[in-house]
Motif scaffolding. Structure first.
Motif, PDB file in Angstrom:
ATOM      1  N   GLN A 307      40.826  30.096  34.288  1.00 54.30           N
ATOM      2  CA  GLN A 307      42.154  30.665  34.509  1.00 54.30           C
ATOM      3  C   GLN A 307      42.335  31.946  33.701  1.00 54.30           C
ATOM      4  OE1 GLN A 307      45.446  28.208  33.200  1.00 54.30           O
ATOM      5  NE2 GLN A 307      46.805  29.052  34.751  1.00 54.30           N
ATOM      6  N   ALA A 308      41.900  31.925  32.449  1.00 54.08           N
ATOM      7  CA  ALA A 308      42.013  33.118  31.614  1.00 54.08           C
ATOM      8  C   ALA A 308      41.190  34.268  32.191  1.00 54.08           C
ATOM      9  CB  ALA A 308      41.572  32.797  30.188  1.00 54.08           C
ATOM     10  N   ILE A 309      39.992  33.958  32.681  1.00 58.32           N
ATOM     11  CA  ILE A 309      39.163  35.004  33.289  1.00 58.32           C
ATOM     12  C   ILE A 309      39.828  35.555  34.544  1.00 58.32           C
ATOM     13  CG2 ILE A 309      36.988  35.427  34.502  1.00 58.32           C
ATOM     14  CD1 ILE A 309      35.588  33.653  32.539  1.00 58.32           C
ATOM     15  N   SER A 310      40.440  34.674  35.330  1.00 53.81           N
ATOM     16  CA  SER A 310      41.071  35.126  36.576  1.00 53.81           C
ATOM     17  C   SER A 310      42.232  36.074  36.295  1.00 53.81           C
ATOM     18  CB  SER A 310      41.544  33.927  37.401  1.00 53.81           C
ATOM     19  OG  SER A 310      42.671  33.310  36.818  1.00 53.81           O
ATOM     20  N   LEU A 311      42.883  35.932  35.144  1.00 47.37           N
ATOM     21  CA  LEU A 311      43.949  36.868  34.776  1.00 47.37           C
ATOM     22  C   LEU A 311      43.386  38.278  34.630  1.00 47.37           C
ATOM     23  CD1 LEU A 311      45.870  34.737  32.109  1.00 47.37           C
ATOM     24  CD2 LEU A 311      46.597  35.213  34.453  1.00 47.37           C
ATOM     25  N   PHE A 312      42.250  38.388  33.973  1.00 52.24           N
ATOM     26  CA  PHE A 312      41.620  39.701  33.810  1.00 52.24           C
ATOM     27  C   PHE A 312      41.175  40.264  35.158  1.00 52.24           C
ATOM     28  CE2 PHE A 312      41.369  38.307  29.441  1.00 52.24           C
ATOM     29  CZ  PHE A 312      41.455  39.486  28.712  1.00 52.24           C
ATOM     30  N   TYR A 313      40.565  39.417  35.971  1.00 51.60           N
ATOM     31  CA  TYR A 313      40.040  39.881  37.257  1.00 51.60           C
ATOM     32  C   TYR A 313      41.157  40.331  38.189  1.00 51.60           C
ATOM     33  CZ  TYR A 313      38.094  39.685  41.957  1.00 51.60           C
ATOM     34  OH  TYR A 313      37.740  39.984  43.250  1.00 51.60           O
ATOM     35  N   THR A 314      42.223  39.531  38.300  1.00 55.72           N
ATOM     36  CA  THR A 314      43.311  39.902  39.212  1.00 55.72           C
ATOM     37  C   THR A 314      44.087  41.107  38.685  1.00 55.72           C
ATOM     38  OG1 THR A 314      44.735  38.211  38.181  1.00 55.72           O
ATOM     39  CG2 THR A 314      43.562  37.593  40.190  1.00 55.72           C
ATOM     40  N   ARG A 315      44.156  41.266  37.362  1.00 57.97           N
ATOM     41  CA  ARG A 315      44.807  42.461  36.819  1.00 57.97           C
ATOM     42  C   ARG A 315      44.001  43.712  37.160  1.00 57.97           C
ATOM     43  NH1 ARG A 315      45.410  43.442  30.423  1.00 57.97           N
ATOM     44  NH2 ARG A 315      43.161  43.709  30.726  1.00 57.97           N
ATOM     45  N   GLU A 316      42.685  43.610  37.082  1.00 60.63           N
ATOM     46  CA  GLU A 316      41.854  44.758  37.422  1.00 60.63           C
ATOM     47  C   GLU A 316      42.000  45.112  38.899  1.00 60.63           C
ATOM     48  OE1 GLU A 316      39.574  47.989  37.227  1.00 60.63           O
ATOM     49  OE2 GLU A 316      40.393  46.834  35.540  1.00 60.63           O
ATOM     50  N   ARG A 317      42.092  44.114  39.753  1.00 59.28           N
ATOM     51  CA  ARG A 317      42.313  44.382  41.183  1.00 59.28           C
ATOM     52  C   ARG A 317      43.652  45.081  41.394  1.00 59.28           C
ATOM     53  NH1 ARG A 317      42.603  39.688  44.665  1.00 59.28           N
ATOM     54  NH2 ARG A 317      42.507  41.244  46.316  1.00 59.28           N
ATOM     55  N   GLY A 347      30.392  37.732  39.757  1.00 62.26           N
ATOM     56  CA  GLY A 347      30.270  38.959  38.973  1.00 62.26           C
ATOM     57  C   GLY A 347      31.409  39.128  37.981  1.00 62.26           C
ATOM     58  N   ALA A 348      32.629  38.775  38.403  1.00 61.98           N
ATOM     59  CA  ALA A 348      33.780  38.883  37.508  1.00 61.98           C
ATOM     60  C   ALA A 348      33.679  37.867  36.380  1.00 61.98           C
ATOM     61  CB  ALA A 348      35.071  38.675  38.297  1.00 61.98           C
ATOM     62  N   TYR A 349      33.230  36.672  36.716  1.00 65.57           N
ATOM     63  CA  TYR A 349      33.052  35.646  35.685  1.00 65.57           C
ATOM     64  C   TYR A 349      32.075  36.133  34.614  1.00 65.57           C
ATOM     65  CZ  TYR A 349      30.984  31.532  33.490  1.00 65.57           C
ATOM     66  OH  TYR A 349      30.483  30.641  32.569  1.00 65.57           O
ATOM     67  N   LYS A 350      30.946  36.672  35.045  1.00 64.88           N
ATOM     68  CA  LYS A 350      29.946  37.140  34.086  1.00 64.88           C
ATOM     69  C   LYS A 350      30.466  38.318  33.264  1.00 64.88           C
ATOM     70  CE  LYS A 350      25.776  35.665  36.555  1.00 64.88           C
ATOM     71  NZ  LYS A 350      24.520  36.116  37.219  1.00 64.88           N
ATOM     72  N   HIS A 351      31.287  39.149  33.886  1.00 61.09           N
ATOM     73  CA  HIS A 351      31.794  40.343  33.203  1.00 61.09           C
ATOM     74  C   HIS A 351      32.746  39.982  32.063  1.00 61.09           C
ATOM     75  CE1 HIS A 351      33.022  44.541  32.748  1.00 61.09           C
ATOM     76  NE2 HIS A 351      34.283  44.130  32.752  1.00 61.09           N
ATOM     77  N   TYR A 352      33.580  38.964  32.268  1.00 60.50           N
ATOM     78  CA  TYR A 352      34.640  38.667  31.304  1.00 60.50           C
ATOM     79  C   TYR A 352      34.377  37.446  30.420  1.00 60.50           C
ATOM     80  CZ  TYR A 352      37.567  41.969  33.918  1.00 60.50           C
ATOM     81  OH  TYR A 352      38.075  43.090  34.517  1.00 60.50           O
ATOM     82  N   GLU A 353      33.337  36.662  30.693  1.00 60.66           N
ATOM     83  CA  GLU A 353      33.206  35.374  30.009  1.00 60.66           C
ATOM     84  C   GLU A 353      33.104  35.500  28.492  1.00 60.66           C
ATOM     85  OE1 GLU A 353      29.602  33.123  30.468  1.00 60.66           O
ATOM     86  OE2 GLU A 353      28.528  34.815  31.367  1.00 60.66           O
ATOM     87  N   ARG A 354      32.346  36.441  27.978  1.00 62.66           N
ATOM     88  CA  ARG A 354      32.195  36.563  26.526  1.00 62.66           C
ATOM     89  C   ARG A 354      33.493  37.040  25.872  1.00 62.66           C
ATOM     90  NH1 ARG A 354      27.054  35.986  24.759  1.00 62.66           N
ATOM     91  NH2 ARG A 354      25.386  36.109  26.320  1.00 62.66           N
TER      92      ARG A 354
END
Length: 634
Positions: A307-317, A347-354
């Motif tokens: 869920q936290a990663i999806s916040l970053f991904y959807t904000r970037e979109r 790809g988004a998961y790998k980008h933001y996971e760390r």
């Protein structure tokens, strides 16, 4: 034109099992392993043998939006793995795997007893019992050991020997592994019972074939087929509705299966393996006390992390859409709901996971700073997600005093506004979008601006599960509350070393003797953090007595000067003179005002002190207090 994305049709059981054998029908990789016990298998066989319904199956046609990694049913031949399945079995795995293993696979079945002991079984139908209307059909289904011999007297006596076909013919025990292919077995049976004198025995089998075996051959199973246009969210909802017999399926399992189709092992990332400590274990160990099993973020779930990663991904979109000139409703929403998780690209998961993992670790440090040390004392588990996402986003900026003060204020507004109790997905997204700009001089986030704390709420805070209740406890420790006995402040070391918990100031026993109701004395107003030993000294006596005991000391505890003890009491926002007078009513009135000031300071907002009552009837009383109240009333 809109239409249904599914259809229901009956399919021949034999055809479905053959599809499982050939790999045409497989399971999504997130499905649990086959776990049915011996008795449930017998019951299933009995139901099919009598053409009783055993429930519908649900399948998903492949080739559409949902791309799960498939795996054959357990026991299917190795070559089934090389087949591209036409559809996946979403509901009915246990039934189909059980039936495949006992009827078509042709090998001994590995199962468990009702006592959860692993065993290997061949299954038979007792022909005579199956034809006896007075016998329950399940009694006619027999499981025998791998060597097909049932023994008694500690293995010394053979009760039933079926290790050779001749034994099956002689005992009239039909192997379930032959229910779809009885010709060769019948040939052997007829030879064993040949001759006119045995015609009656042969007729028994012919009746058995008509009344029992043909039920397997012609049995049809209703199948709900979801076509390839079915969305990921619909598949997730389907599992939540139909998968009620075991571990609920969540978005993590679905995302795991989708990533597996791209060659990534998401489950290994989270749970680890023999050579790799997974993210879950790292969270459990984060700031874990030496004598504790878990740290403060140990219960962060895999879906919380996604869920936290999806916040970053959807904000970037959304930012990409803004750069493209889109405005208003054209902009995609920043979300962290189930649909967002299911649409999260690998790809988004790998980008933001760390980055996000670091945010959760920083969240643990932030909570310790607020004197929230144990999961049990955490006001809201759900508030960790936006906290971690915000900290991951702003990086080291949270360590600056001004930013840290605002973050603390935001956190306590969420707690005392009791805003993270339910339906929190939209609030999580709003806080993620609103708090970082606020730190840079922007408008207050809605969690701060919308918080209203009522002054009378303190009287109804009695439940240890209440977020605001836990918040008061943490604030007292953060503000420097000192133990009545030792004078120590409740830092991390003292908290765990002295077994600190929240305890009554006017003891329960004393309150009960005076007829004070639990709804009053169990309020947070009458509670404060104390060490275990100090609470034992307090016992059940009136405050003036236990304060005198502390001042006098004993052979284990040195005496405490009155002035020092009064200072300890003030650190808990207790007026020493009122407490020493044993005036419970005056104490409750005075401390309520002091605690209210503490909350107002933490939230930066004035509490509501108006006359309009809060809607609803308070039912926040735990069972122990409810029982006490009943005793007092009686």
């Amino acid at each position: 034109m809109a239409g249904s994305t599914f259809q229901t049709n009956p399919f021949d059981l034999h055809k479905l099992l053959e599809d499982c054998h050939r790999g045409i029908l497989q399971l999504p990789d997130f499905q649990r392993s086959w776990v049915w016990d011996e008795d449930r298998i017998k019951s299933l066989i009995a139901s099919i043998s009598r053409t009783f319904p055993v429930g519908a199956l649900m399948t998903l046609d492949l080739g559409g939006n949902v791309n799960f990694k498939p795996r054959p049913v357990e026991g299917a031949p190795p070559e089934a793995k090389n087949v591209a399945p036409f559809s996946l079995l979403l509901d009915g795995q246990q039934r189909m795997t059980s039936l495949y293993q006992v009827t078509l696979r042709g090998k001994v079945v590995e199962t468990v007893t009702p006592k959860n002991k692993k065993v290997k079984r061949w299954f038979y139908i007792d022909i005579r019992k199956a034809l006896d209307a007075t016998v329950d059909r399940e009694e006619a289904i027999v499981g025998v050991p791998e060597d097909r011999v049932i023994r008694s007297d500690f293995g010394r006596e053979i009760v039933l020997g079926l290790s050779a076909p001749e034994g099956e013919y002689k005992e009239l025990m039909y192997p379930v592994a032959k229910v779809f292919d009885w010709d060769s077995w019948q040939d052997g049976f007829d030879k064993t019972w040949r001759g006119d004198a045995q015609e009656a025995i042969r007729e028994i089998f012919r009746v058995f074939k008509r009344q029992v075996l043909e039920n397997f051959k012609y049995y049809r199973v209703p199948v709900i087929s979801l076509d390839r246009s079915t969305s990921k969210e619909a598949v997730c909802v389907v599992f939540e509705k139909v998968n009620t017999g075991g571990k609920p399926l969540d978005a993590f399992e679905l995302v795991t299966a989708m990533y597996a189709a791209e060659g990534h092992e998401l489950r290994r990332d989270w749970y680890g393996d023999d050579e790799h400590k997974g993210r879950h274990r790292r969270f459990v160990d984060t700031l874990r006390p030496a004598d504790s099993e878990a740290g403060i973020i140990a219960e962060v779930s895999n879906t919380d992390f996604l869920q936290a990663i999806s916040l970053f991904y959807t904000r970037e979109r959304r930012r990409e859409a803004e750069r493209a000139g889109k405005t208003g409703k054209e902009l995609p929403a920043v979300i962290g709901n189930r649909q967002a998780l299911l649409n999260l690209p690998l790809g988004a998961y790998k980008h933001y996971e760390r980055q996000v993992e670091h945010g959760f670790v920083q969240a643990a440090k932030f909570l310790h700073m607020l004197h929230v040390y144990r999961i049990f004392d955490l006001p809201y588990q759900s508030q960790i997600v936006p906290l971690a996402a915000i900290l991951a986003d702003i990086g080291e900026a949270w360590e600056h005093e001004a930013n840290r003060a605002k973050l603390v204020r935001w956190y306590w507004n969420g707690v005392f506004g009791e805003l993270y109790g339910s339906a929190v997905e939209s609030r999580i997204a709003r806080d993620f979008m609103e708090v970082p700009p606020w730190l840079q001089g922007g408008p207050e986030p809605s969690t701060v601006s919308e918080t209203i704390f009522r002054s009378d709420r303190l009287k109804t805070m009695r439940m240890r599960l209440s977020a605001a209740y836990k918040g008061v406890n943490a604030l007292l420790m953060k503000e420097g509350a000192q133990d009545f006995r030792t004078g120590q402040k409740f830092d991390h070391t003292v908290f765990f070393g002295e077994n600190v918990d929240i305890h009554h100031i006017f003891p329960q026993d004393w309150c009960k003797r005076l007829g004070i109701k639990p709804t009053i004395y169990d309020s947070i107003i009458n509670k404060t953090p104390l060490s275990f030993r100090t609470n034992r000294i307090i016992g059940g006596v009136v405050p003036s007595e236990y304060l005198a005991k502390l001042e006098k000391g004993d052979n284990q505890t040195p005496p405490i000067e009155r002035e020092k003890l009064d200072a300890y009491l003030r650190s808990h926002l207790i007026d020493p003179a009122i407490l020493r007078s044993d005036n419970f009513e005056a104490f409750m009135t005075d401390r309520q005002k002091r605690l209210l000031g503490l909350i107002e300071k933490a939230t930066g907002k004035t509490a509501y002190k108006g006359e309009v009552p809060e809607k609803g009837i308070d039912v926040g009383i735990d069972e122990e207090s409810r029982e006490s109240e009943m005793i007092i009333t009686s």
